[in-house]
Structure formats: C-alpha cells, structure tokens
Design a protein around this motif. Structure first.
Motif, PDB file in Angstrom:
ATOM      1  N   VAL A  66      53.081  54.144  42.427  1.00 62.48           N
ATOM      2  CA  VAL A  66      53.692  55.120  41.520  1.00 62.48           C
ATOM      3  C   VAL A  66      52.673  56.226  41.283  1.00 62.48           C
ATOM      4  CG1 VAL A  66      54.621  55.516  39.205  1.00 62.48           C
ATOM      5  CG2 VAL A  66      55.135  53.378  40.413  1.00 62.48           C
ATOM      6  N   ILE A  67      53.067  57.473  41.589  1.00 59.83           N
ATOM      7  CA  ILE A  67      52.138  58.598  41.426  1.00 59.83           C
ATOM      8  C   ILE A  67      52.663  59.658  40.460  1.00 59.83           C
ATOM      9  CG2 ILE A  67      51.038  58.251  43.659  1.00 59.83           C
ATOM     10  CD1 ILE A  67      52.718  60.564  44.759  1.00 59.83           C
ATOM     11  N   GLY A  68      53.814  59.395  39.876  1.00 60.16           N
ATOM     12  CA  GLY A  68      54.372  60.341  38.926  1.00 60.16           C
ATOM     13  C   GLY A  68      55.582  59.764  38.231  1.00 60.16           C
ATOM     14  N   PHE A  69      56.166  60.541  37.344  1.00 56.68           N
ATOM     15  CA  PHE A  69      57.333  60.104  36.582  1.00 56.68           C
ATOM     16  C   PHE A  69      58.184  61.314  36.260  1.00 56.68           C
ATOM     17  CE2 PHE A  69      59.651  58.915  32.751  1.00 56.68           C
ATOM     18  CZ  PHE A  69      60.123  57.656  33.100  1.00 56.68           C
ATOM     19  N   ALA A  70      59.496  61.172  36.370  1.00 60.97           N
ATOM     20  CA  ALA A  70      60.432  62.237  35.999  1.00 60.97           C
ATOM     21  C   ALA A  70      61.364  61.685  34.920  1.00 60.97           C
ATOM     22  CB  ALA A  70      61.231  62.706  37.210  1.00 60.97           C
ATOM     23  N   HIS A  71      61.562  62.435  33.864  1.00 67.24           N
ATOM     24  CA  HIS A  71      62.367  62.000  32.727  1.00 67.24           C
ATOM     25  C   HIS A  71      63.859  62.193  32.979  1.00 67.24           C
ATOM     26  CE1 HIS A  71      58.853  61.409  30.188  1.00 67.24           C
ATOM     27  NE2 HIS A  71      58.364  62.508  30.769  1.00 67.24           N
ATOM     28  N   HIS A  72      64.662  61.371  32.317  1.00 65.77           N
ATOM     29  CA  HIS A  72      66.121  61.477  32.402  1.00 65.77           C
ATOM     30  C   HIS A  72      66.541  62.907  32.048  1.00 65.77           C
ATOM     31  CE1 HIS A  72      70.340  60.401  32.071  1.00 65.77           C
ATOM     32  NE2 HIS A  72      70.357  61.090  30.947  1.00 65.77           N
ATOM     33  N   GLY A  73      67.390  63.489  32.893  1.00 68.55           N
ATOM     34  CA  GLY A  73      67.906  64.835  32.658  1.00 68.55           C
ATOM     35  C   GLY A  73      67.030  65.942  33.205  1.00 68.55           C
ATOM     36  N   GLU A  74      65.818  65.623  33.629  1.00 65.48           N
ATOM     37  CA  GLU A  74      64.898  66.633  34.156  1.00 65.48           C
ATOM     38  C   GLU A  74      65.440  67.194  35.482  1.00 65.48           C
ATOM     39  OE1 GLU A  74      60.265  66.778  35.752  1.00 65.48           O
ATOM     40  OE2 GLU A  74      60.896  65.155  34.418  1.00 65.48           O
ATOM     41  N   LEU A  95      61.979  63.892  48.866  1.00 62.19           N
ATOM     42  CA  LEU A  95      60.598  64.327  48.695  1.00 62.19           C
ATOM     43  C   LEU A  95      60.614  65.473  47.695  1.00 62.19           C
ATOM     44  CD1 LEU A  95      57.610  64.201  49.411  1.00 62.19           C
ATOM     45  CD2 LEU A  95      58.095  65.694  51.366  1.00 62.19           C
ATOM     46  N   LEU A  96      60.030  65.245  46.535  1.00 61.70           N
ATOM     47  CA  LEU A  96      60.062  66.240  45.465  1.00 61.70           C
ATOM     48  C   LEU A  96      58.908  67.222  45.612  1.00 61.70           C
ATOM     49  CD1 LEU A  96      61.036  63.979  42.445  1.00 61.70           C
ATOM     50  CD2 LEU A  96      62.492  65.112  44.125  1.00 61.70           C
ATOM     51  N   ALA A  97      59.205  68.476  45.346  1.00 61.63           N
ATOM     52  CA  ALA A  97      58.251  69.562  45.569  1.00 61.63           C
ATOM     53  C   ALA A  97      57.783  70.172  44.259  1.00 61.63           C
ATOM     54  CB  ALA A  97      58.899  70.629  46.446  1.00 61.63           C
ATOM     55  N   ASP A  98      57.576  69.341  43.264  1.00 62.15           N
ATOM     56  CA  ASP A  98      57.168  69.838  41.952  1.00 62.15           C
ATOM     57  C   ASP A  98      55.656  69.751  41.740  1.00 62.15           C
ATOM     58  OD1 ASP A  98      59.782  70.454  41.176  1.00 62.15           O
ATOM     59  OD2 ASP A  98      60.155  68.393  40.588  1.00 62.15           O
ATOM     60  N   GLY A  99      54.901  69.799  42.816  1.00 69.53           N
ATOM     61  CA  GLY A  99      53.448  69.751  42.704  1.00 69.53           C
ATOM     62  C   GLY A  99      52.846  68.427  43.102  1.00 69.53           C
ATOM     63  N   THR A 100      53.608  67.342  42.981  1.00 67.67           N
ATOM     64  CA  THR A 100      53.055  66.029  43.323  1.00 67.67           C
ATOM     65  C   THR A 100      53.372  65.616  44.754  1.00 67.67           C
ATOM     66  OG1 THR A 100      55.054  64.936  42.526  1.00 67.67           O
ATOM     67  CG2 THR A 100      53.230  65.153  40.958  1.00 67.67           C
ATOM     68  N   TRP A 101      54.412  66.178  45.343  1.00 67.30           N
ATOM     69  CA  TRP A 101      54.899  65.759  46.665  1.00 67.30           C
ATOM     70  C   TRP A 101      55.114  64.254  46.681  1.00 67.30           C
ATOM     71  CZ3 TRP A 101      56.929  69.335  49.645  1.00 67.30           C
ATOM     72  CH2 TRP A 101      56.542  70.662  49.409  1.00 67.30           C
ATOM     73  N   ALA A 102      55.915  63.799  45.717  1.00 66.70           N
ATOM     74  CA  ALA A 102      56.216  62.380  45.556  1.00 66.70           C
ATOM     75  C   ALA A 102      57.658  62.110  45.964  1.00 66.70           C
ATOM     76  CB  ALA A 102      55.994  61.968  44.107  1.00 66.70           C
ATOM     77  N   TRP A 103      57.937  60.850  46.270  1.00 71.51           N
ATOM     78  CA  TRP A 103      59.274  60.417  46.674  1.00 71.51           C
ATOM     79  C   TRP A 103      60.029  59.850  45.481  1.00 71.51           C
ATOM     80  CZ3 TRP A 103      61.038  61.559  51.397  1.00 71.51           C
ATOM     81  CH2 TRP A 103      60.108  61.842  52.397  1.00 71.51           C
ATOM     82  N   GLY A 104      61.304  60.214  45.375  1.00 70.57           N
ATOM     83  CA  GLY A 104      62.191  59.668  44.350  1.00 70.57           C
ATOM     84  C   GLY A 104      63.442  59.128  45.020  1.00 70.57           C
ATOM     85  N   ALA A 105      63.920  57.979  44.548  1.00 69.02           N
ATOM     86  CA  ALA A 105      65.130  57.377  45.106  1.00 69.02           C
ATOM     87  C   ALA A 105      66.328  58.285  44.816  1.00 69.02           C
ATOM     88  CB  ALA A 105      65.354  55.994  44.512  1.00 69.02           C
ATOM     89  N   ALA A 106      67.052  58.666  45.865  1.00 71.73           N
ATOM     90  CA  ALA A 106      68.208  59.557  45.720  1.00 71.73           C
ATOM     91  C   ALA A 106      69.298  58.929  44.850  1.00 71.73           C
ATOM     92  CB  ALA A 106      68.763  59.922  47.094  1.00 71.73           C
ATOM     93  N   ARG A 107      69.303  57.618  44.733  1.00 73.24           N
ATOM     94  CA  ARG A 107      70.278  56.917  43.895  1.00 73.24           C
ATOM     95  C   ARG A 107      70.222  57.435  42.456  1.00 73.24           C
ATOM     96  NH1 ARG A 107      73.056  55.472  40.568  1.00 73.24           N
ATOM     97  NH2 ARG A 107      73.972  53.461  40.114  1.00 73.24           N
ATOM     98  N   TYR A 108      69.052  57.893  42.035  1.00 75.16           N
ATOM     99  CA  TYR A 108      68.854  58.330  40.658  1.00 75.16           C
ATOM    100  C   TYR A 108      68.581  59.823  40.532  1.00 75.16           C
ATOM    101  CZ  TYR A 108      68.682  53.368  39.695  1.00 75.16           C
ATOM    102  OH  TYR A 108      68.998  52.040  39.592  1.00 75.16           O
ATOM    103  N   ILE A 109      68.932  60.589  41.574  1.00 74.48           N
ATOM    104  CA  ILE A 109      68.795  62.045  41.510  1.00 74.48           C
ATOM    105  C   ILE A 109      70.128  62.660  41.942  1.00 74.48           C
ATOM    106  CG2 ILE A 109      67.535  64.073  42.319  1.00 74.48           C
ATOM    107  CD1 ILE A 109      65.182  62.205  42.978  1.00 74.48           C
ATOM    108  N   ASP A 110      70.805  63.314  41.028  1.00 73.54           N
ATOM    109  CA  ASP A 110      72.088  63.953  41.331  1.00 73.54           C
ATOM    110  C   ASP A 110      71.821  65.362  41.868  1.00 73.54           C
ATOM    111  OD1 ASP A 110      73.427  61.714  40.345  1.00 73.54           O
ATOM    112  OD2 ASP A 110      73.576  62.560  38.322  1.00 73.54           O
ATOM    113  N   ASN A 111      72.426  65.662  43.015  1.00 71.43           N
ATOM    114  CA  ASN A 111      72.253  66.995  43.607  1.00 71.43           C
ATOM    115  C   ASN A 111      72.883  68.061  42.720  1.00 71.43           C
ATOM    116  OD1 ASN A 111      71.012  65.997  45.928  1.00 71.43           O
ATOM    117  ND2 ASN A 111      72.966  65.676  46.945  1.00 71.43           N
ATOM    118  N   ILE A 112      72.197  69.184  42.642  1.00 73.57           N
ATOM    119  CA  ILE A 112      72.749  70.384  42.009  1.00 73.57           C
ATOM    120  C   ILE A 112      72.924  71.366  43.163  1.00 73.57           C
ATOM    121  CG2 ILE A 112      72.345  72.274  40.393  1.00 73.57           C
ATOM    122  CD1 ILE A 112      70.493  70.367  38.839  1.00 73.57           C
TER     123      ILE A 112
END
Length: 119
Positions: A66-74, A95-112
């Motif tokens: 774990v190299i980062g954390f994203a809050h609900h609704g972020e 692959l998130l591009a918010d400075g950390t270049w970390a991976w997040g499970a798409a199951r918990y990220i809704d596309n905008i």
C-alpha cells in the motif's frame, strides 16, 4: 573480491536499475505526461466508491504494498487500465496519475466520462 570492486558493481547495478525504472515509468518517460497534478487533458477521471476509501497499491494486486489512500467520493485522475487480480469479480485496475502513480482496483472507482485506455 575487494570492497571497492563490490561497491563499484553495486553502484553500476543500482544505476542500471534506475534507468530501467525511469524508462518504464509514465511519469518520467517524457512523452508529454509530465503533469503530476492530474490535470493533463489526456487523463481520465474517476470517483472513489469504496465506502471506507481505497488503498492504493504499487502493483495491480491486493497483496502488493500500500503506497497511498484515496477517500470515498474523491475524484482521481486515471492514466490507463490493465487486468490484474480480480476484486469482487472485476479484474481491472487503474493506474492513478495523482502524483503517486499507484494502482487502484477499478471495482471501487466509478468512471466519470470515457473509460480509460489500456496500458
């Protein structure tokens, strides 16, 4: 083998590894992806839907560091998607591009908007 020889070889190995990592990293590749704030027009957007937030990892697997954390609704910036370890039936990871270049499970990220491109 002398200590000097060992240290020289270690230095060469570390420098070579840094070159490989730099060439493989989208943030350092120099092909117009240098914005670390995620505002580049080619990034995709997503909103974290995990109720307690989402742990961001160094590889697209649940067992990786774990190299980062994203809050609900972020709202996060997504560089690309790739298949990885399935999370509740969804094998995609972003692959998130918010400075950390970390991976997040798409199951918990809704596309905008549009779905991210493949890595």
């Amino acid at each position: 083998m002398s200590l000097r020889t060992v240290l020289t070889r270690l230095g060469i190995a570390v420098a070579g590894g840094a070159l490989v990592v730099g060439a493989a990293s989208p943030a350092l590749a120099g092909d117009d992806w240098g914005d670390h704030d995620g505002s580049h027009p080619r990034y995709y957007k997503g909103r974290i839907s995990a109720p307690g937030g989402l742990r961001l990892r160094d590889k697209p697997t649940r067992g990786s560091a774990v190299i980062g954390f994203a809050h609900h609704g972020e709202v996060v910036s997504i560089f690309c998607k790739t298949p990885g370890e399935s999370v509740q039936g969804n094998p995609l990871w972003y692959l998130l591009a918010d400075g950390t270049w970390a991976w997040g499970a798409a199951r918990y990220i809704d596309n905008i908007g549009a779905s991210p491109r493949w890595c």
